[in-house]
Enzyme design. Structure first.
Site, PDB file in Angstrom:
ATOM      1  N   CYS A   1       8.472 -22.407 -26.999  1.00 42.81           N
ATOM      2  CA  CYS A   1       8.725 -23.201 -28.210  1.00 42.81           C
ATOM      3  C   CYS A   1       8.677 -22.311 -29.452  1.00 42.81           C
ATOM      4  O   CYS A   1       7.782 -21.475 -29.595  1.00 42.81           O
ATOM      5  CB  CYS A   1       7.690 -24.318 -28.316  1.00 42.81           C
ATOM      6  SG  CYS A   1       8.001 -25.397 -29.724  1.00 42.81           S
TER       7      CYS A   1
ATOM      8  N   CYS B   1       2.254 -24.014 -33.684  1.00 40.15           N
ATOM      9  CA  CYS B   1       1.066 -24.891 -33.637  1.00 40.15           C
ATOM     10  C   CYS B   1      -0.111 -24.102 -33.033  1.00 40.15           C
ATOM     11  O   CYS B   1      -0.028 -23.642 -31.882  1.00 40.15           O
ATOM     12  CB  CYS B   1       1.365 -26.130 -32.808  1.00 40.15           C
ATOM     13  SG  CYS B   1       2.938 -26.905 -33.262  1.00 40.15           S
TER      14      CYS B   1
ATOM     15  N   CYS C   1      -1.418 -24.704 -29.400  1.00 45.77           N
ATOM     16  CA  CYS C   1      -0.515 -25.008 -28.284  1.00 45.77           C
ATOM     17  C   CYS C   1      -0.192 -23.819 -27.380  1.00 45.77           C
ATOM     18  O   CYS C   1       0.325 -22.792 -27.832  1.00 45.77           O
ATOM     19  CB  CYS C   1       0.783 -25.605 -28.818  1.00 45.77           C
ATOM     20  SG  CYS C   1       1.851 -26.148 -27.460  1.00 45.77           S
TER      21      CYS C   1
ATOM     22  N   CYS D   1       5.330 -40.559 -19.277  1.00 45.08           N
ATOM     23  CA  CYS D   1       5.612 -39.896 -20.555  1.00 45.08           C
ATOM     24  C   CYS D   1       6.204 -38.503 -20.322  1.00 45.08           C
ATOM     25  O   CYS D   1       5.597 -37.673 -19.643  1.00 45.08           O
ATOM     26  CB  CYS D   1       4.323 -39.797 -21.366  1.00 45.08           C
ATOM     27  SG  CYS D   1       4.594 -38.995 -22.954  1.00 45.08           S
TER      28      CYS D   1
ATOM     29  N   CYS E   1       7.996 -43.251 -22.109  1.00 44.80           N
ATOM     30  CA  CYS E   1       7.548 -42.606 -23.347  1.00 44.80           C
ATOM     31  C   CYS E   1       8.126 -41.196 -23.344  1.00 44.80           C
ATOM     32  O   CYS E   1       8.290 -40.597 -22.277  1.00 44.80           O
ATOM     33  CB  CYS E   1       6.014 -42.559 -23.370  1.00 44.80           C
ATOM     34  SG  CYS E   1       5.351 -41.681 -24.808  1.00 44.80           S
TER      35      CYS E   1
ATOM     36  N   CYS F   1       3.863 -43.969 -30.897  1.00 45.17           N
ATOM     37  CA  CYS F   1       2.631 -43.412 -30.328  1.00 45.17           C
ATOM     38  C   CYS F   1       2.303 -42.189 -31.181  1.00 45.17           C
ATOM     39  O   CYS F   1       3.039 -41.202 -31.160  1.00 45.17           O
ATOM     40  CB  CYS F   1       2.854 -43.012 -28.873  1.00 45.17           C
ATOM     41  SG  CYS F   1       1.456 -42.118 -28.165  1.00 45.17           S
TER      42      CYS F   1
ATOM     43  N   ARG G   1      -5.881 -44.103 -27.167  1.00 48.97           N
ATOM     44  CA  ARG G   1      -5.842 -43.318 -25.921  1.00 48.97           C
ATOM     45  C   ARG G   1      -6.819 -42.152 -25.973  1.00 48.97           C
ATOM     46  O   ARG G   1      -6.745 -41.292 -26.860  1.00 48.97           O
ATOM     47  CB  ARG G   1      -4.425 -42.776 -25.688  1.00 48.97           C
ATOM     48  CG  ARG G   1      -4.261 -42.070 -24.346  1.00 48.97           C
ATOM     49  CD  ARG G   1      -2.865 -41.492 -24.212  1.00 48.97           C
ATOM     50  NE  ARG G   1      -1.859 -42.510 -24.414  1.00 48.97           N
ATOM     51  CZ  ARG G   1      -1.354 -43.278 -23.464  1.00 48.97           C
ATOM     52  NH1 ARG G   1      -1.769 -43.123 -22.229  1.00 48.97           N
ATOM     53  NH2 ARG G   1      -0.441 -44.174 -23.733  1.00 48.97           N
TER      54      ARG G   1
HETATM   55  N1  SAM Z   1       6.903 -30.318 -28.920  1.00 51.33           N
HETATM   56  C1  SAM Z   1       6.686 -31.671 -29.197  1.00 51.33           C
HETATM   57  C2  SAM Z   1       5.796 -31.890 -30.395  1.00 51.33           C
HETATM   58  O1  SAM Z   1       5.056 -31.007 -30.759  1.00 51.33           O
HETATM   59  O2  SAM Z   1       5.830 -32.992 -30.943  1.00 51.33           O
HETATM   60  C3  SAM Z   1       6.144 -32.466 -28.029  1.00 51.33           C
HETATM   61  C4  SAM Z   1       5.136 -31.823 -27.114  1.00 51.33           C
HETATM   62  S1  SAM Z   1       3.572 -31.376 -27.858  1.00 51.33           S
HETATM   63  C5  SAM Z   1       2.843 -30.405 -26.590  1.00 51.33           C
HETATM   64  C6  SAM Z   1       2.689 -32.913 -27.844  1.00 51.33           C
HETATM   65  C7  SAM Z   1       1.299 -32.941 -28.418  1.00 51.33           C
HETATM   66  O3  SAM Z   1       0.386 -32.337 -27.524  1.00 51.33           O
HETATM   67  C8  SAM Z   1       1.050 -32.206 -29.704  1.00 51.33           C
HETATM   68  O4  SAM Z   1       1.462 -32.918 -30.821  1.00 51.33           O
HETATM   69  C9  SAM Z   1      -0.470 -32.073 -29.703  1.00 51.33           C
HETATM   70  O5  SAM Z   1      -1.053 -33.181 -30.357  1.00 51.33           O
HETATM   71  C10 SAM Z   1      -0.814 -32.107 -28.211  1.00 51.33           C
HETATM   72  N2  SAM Z   1      -1.384 -30.821 -27.771  1.00 51.33           N
HETATM   73  C11 SAM Z   1      -0.724 -29.666 -27.567  1.00 51.33           C
HETATM   74  N3  SAM Z   1      -1.557 -28.692 -27.184  1.00 51.33           N
HETATM   75  C12 SAM Z   1      -2.794 -29.217 -27.139  1.00 51.33           C
HETATM   76  C13 SAM Z   1      -4.089 -28.729 -26.834  1.00 51.33           C
HETATM   77  N4  SAM Z   1      -4.273 -27.453 -26.500  1.00 51.33           N
HETATM   78  N5  SAM Z   1      -5.135 -29.559 -26.887  1.00 51.33           N
HETATM   79  C14 SAM Z   1      -4.957 -30.860 -27.249  1.00 51.33           C
HETATM   80  N6  SAM Z   1      -3.767 -31.396 -27.548  1.00 51.33           N
HETATM   81  C15 SAM Z   1      -2.691 -30.595 -27.512  1.00 51.33           C
HETATM   82  C1  DTB Z   2      -0.695 -36.402 -26.663  1.00 57.39           C
HETATM   83  O1  DTB Z   2      -1.173 -36.835 -27.726  1.00 57.39           O
HETATM   84  N1  DTB Z   2      -1.363 -35.627 -25.811  1.00 57.39           N
HETATM   85  C2  DTB Z   2      -0.530 -35.245 -24.704  1.00 57.39           C
HETATM   86  C3  DTB Z   2       0.768 -36.061 -24.970  1.00 57.39           C
HETATM   87  N2  DTB Z   2       0.526 -36.642 -26.240  1.00 57.39           N
HETATM   88  C4  DTB Z   2       2.066 -35.420 -24.861  1.00 57.39           C
HETATM   89  C5  DTB Z   2      -0.347 -33.771 -24.572  1.00 57.39           C
HETATM   90  C6  DTB Z   2      -1.634 -33.020 -24.401  1.00 57.39           C
HETATM   91  C7  DTB Z   2      -1.295 -31.583 -24.141  1.00 57.39           C
HETATM   92  C8  DTB Z   2      -2.496 -30.760 -23.809  1.00 57.39           C
HETATM   93  C9  DTB Z   2      -2.151 -29.321 -23.593  1.00 57.39           C
HETATM   94  C10 DTB Z   2      -1.238 -29.074 -22.439  1.00 57.39           C
HETATM   95  O2  DTB Z   2      -1.457 -29.610 -21.323  1.00 57.39           O
HETATM   96  O3  DTB Z   2      -0.301 -28.269 -22.592  1.00 57.39           O
HETATM   97 FE1  SF4 Z   3       6.049 -26.571 -29.720  1.00 57.93          FE
HETATM   98 FE2  SF4 Z   3       3.625 -26.923 -28.740  1.00 57.93          FE
HETATM   99 FE3  SF4 Z   3       4.053 -27.257 -31.327  1.00 57.93          FE
HETATM  100 FE4  SF4 Z   3       5.089 -29.048 -29.560  1.00 57.93          FE
HETATM  101  S1  SF4 Z   3       2.912 -28.672 -29.968  1.00 57.93           S
HETATM  102  S2  SF4 Z   3       6.118 -28.115 -31.334  1.00 57.93           S
HETATM  103  S3  SF4 Z   3       5.503 -27.671 -27.840  1.00 57.93           S
HETATM  104  S4  SF4 Z   3       4.263 -25.320 -30.195  1.00 57.93           S
END
Ligand code: SAM
Ligand code: DTB
Ligand code: SF4
Length: 341
Positions: free
Chosen positions: A76, A80, A83, A120, A151, A211, A283
């Site tokens: 990506c 973030c 992430c 989802c 979702c 959501c 959730r």
């Molecule tokens: N890329 C899209 C976005 O950012 O909206 C969708 C996927 S993103 C992985 C979805 C959500 O996962 C993020 O908004 C964040 O709240 C959650 N997330 C990602 N990494 C995480 C982590 N290490 N711990 C907890 N939540 C996480």
């Molecule tokens: C949300 O709020 N939490 C989920 C879902 N929406 C997509 C994602 C959590 C991701 C946790 C880190 C991972 O597994 O990569």
């Molecule tokens: Fe990309 Fe992860 Fe950020 Fe979603 S949360 S926009 S997958 S870097």
């Protein structure tokens, strides 16, 4: 005995002259200070109040089960700080091109057999391109045809894209604000808070359920958590589903090594979400694998009534299905049946 309770009607947005400082302003919005006052309450009073609100609007012994799948993993372009899928961090996540519709349907069938009612689909995009939308809409229609709620979380949407997802049968779009507006740019620099709000509006306008939640444990203060909850509660209407994630610390991400949050602060955040958004499904999201059963039970007491169910989140682990079934049995909780409404 006096406890700091607000009247339940108030929590649903009505004013009442007898209420104390823990209330919405005259404009019917939650001030950060009012949410912080909730977070500052004696723990027992806060949980009691959250339980009162929860029981007024929900079956307190039922939980909704959603299974996640990563339909496009890693690589990506966003930054973030939490992430593991951001291309710029070295986290050991293997990039994977978009999955086939058939493999996604097979995973949804398996999730349904295990008892999930919502499926989802998540993608590591800044936002989908038109060719991505064409594939994801096929996934959505196929999962919907199984009789599951759908979702998707695909990043920022351009005008018109939410309509295409909705027409394919999308029930919910997950798009998190993640933290308060003030703290946002310490976590993410490749987009603005307003970008997220704009996508949420696209989703609303397309008639798709919202959501939207956030992450705690990112080194933020209680005031920051209050800011996130107030922001969510002041969306008009507030989201139908509010995921509260506990940061899963992944080596290689900037937030790896952040000081651990006291688990009771996480529980307090759940309670504040429940009180300020009485009808939403709160959730208990990422981070459950690192949480004790006792803390998870406190989260349910604080008003959480949905979880991610299945051995994996997107790239990180989640409690095993058998473990979750055992926990729900132990607590006398049941899974919510599919609600076609
Ligand atoms: N890329 C899209 C976005 O950012 O909206 C969708 C996927 S993103 C992985 C979805 C959500 O996962 C993020 O908004 C964040 O709240 C959650 N997330 C990602 N990494 C995480 C982590 N290490 N711990 C907890 N939540 C996480
Ligand atoms: C949300 O709020 N939490 C989920 C879902 N929406 C997509 C994602 C959590 C991701 C946790 C880190 C991972 O597994 O990569
Ligand atoms: Fe990309 Fe992860 Fe950020 Fe979603 S949360 S926009 S997958 S870097």
């Amino acid at each position: 005995m006096q406890c700091n309770s607000i009247l339940p009607e108030l929590a649903d947005g009505h004013e009442n002259d007898e209420s104390n400082a823990l209330k919405r302003s005259k404009s019917n919005r939650w001030h950060i200070g009012a949410v912080q006052a909730l977070l500052d309450m004696p723990f027992g009073d806060l949980i009691f109040q959250a339980q009162q609100v929860h029981r007024q609007h929900h079956n307190a012994n039922a939980v909704q089960l959603s299974t996640l799948i990563s339909v496009k993993t890693g690589g990506c372009p966003e930054d973030c700080g939490y992430c593991p899928q951001a291309a710029r961090y070295h986290t050991g996540v293997d990039n994977q091109a978009i999955l086939s519709v058939d493999s996604v349907v097979a995973a949804a069938v398996a999730a349904k057999e295990q008892g999930a009612t919502r499926f989802c689909m998540g993608a590591a995009w800044r936002g989908p391109k038109q060719r991505d939308i064409e594939i994801v809409t096929k996934m959505i229609s196929a999962v919907k045809a199984l009789g599951m709620e759908t979702c998707a979380t695909l990043g920022m949407l351009k005008p018109g894209q939410a309509g295409q997802l909705g027409a394919a049968g999308l029930d919910y779009y997950n798009h998190n604000l993640d933290t308060s507006a003030d703290y946002y740019d310490t976590i993410i620099s490749t987009r603005e808070y307003q970008d997220r709000l704009d996508t949420l509006q696209e989703v609303r306008d397309a008639g798709i359920n919202v959501c939207c939640g956030g992450i705690v444990g990112m080194g933020e203060t209680r005031e920051t958590r209050a800011g996130l909850i107030a922001q969510l509660a002041n969306l008009n209407p507030y989201p139908e589903s509010v995921p509260i994630n506990h940061l899963v610390q992944v080596e290689g991400t900037p937030l790896y090594g952040t000081a651990k949050l006291d688990p009771l602060e996480f529980v307090r955040t759940i309670a504040a979400a429940r009180i300020t958004m009485p009808k939403t499904m709160v959730r208990l999201s990422a981070g459950r694998r690192e949480m004790s059963e006792a803390v998870q039970a406190l989260c349910f007491l604080a008003g959480a009534n949905s979880i991610f169910y299945g051995d994996k989140l997107l790239t990180t682990g989640n409690p095993e299905v058998q473990q979750d079934q055992a926990l729900l049995n132990k607590l006398g909780m049941q899974s919510l049946p599919f609600d076609p409404e």
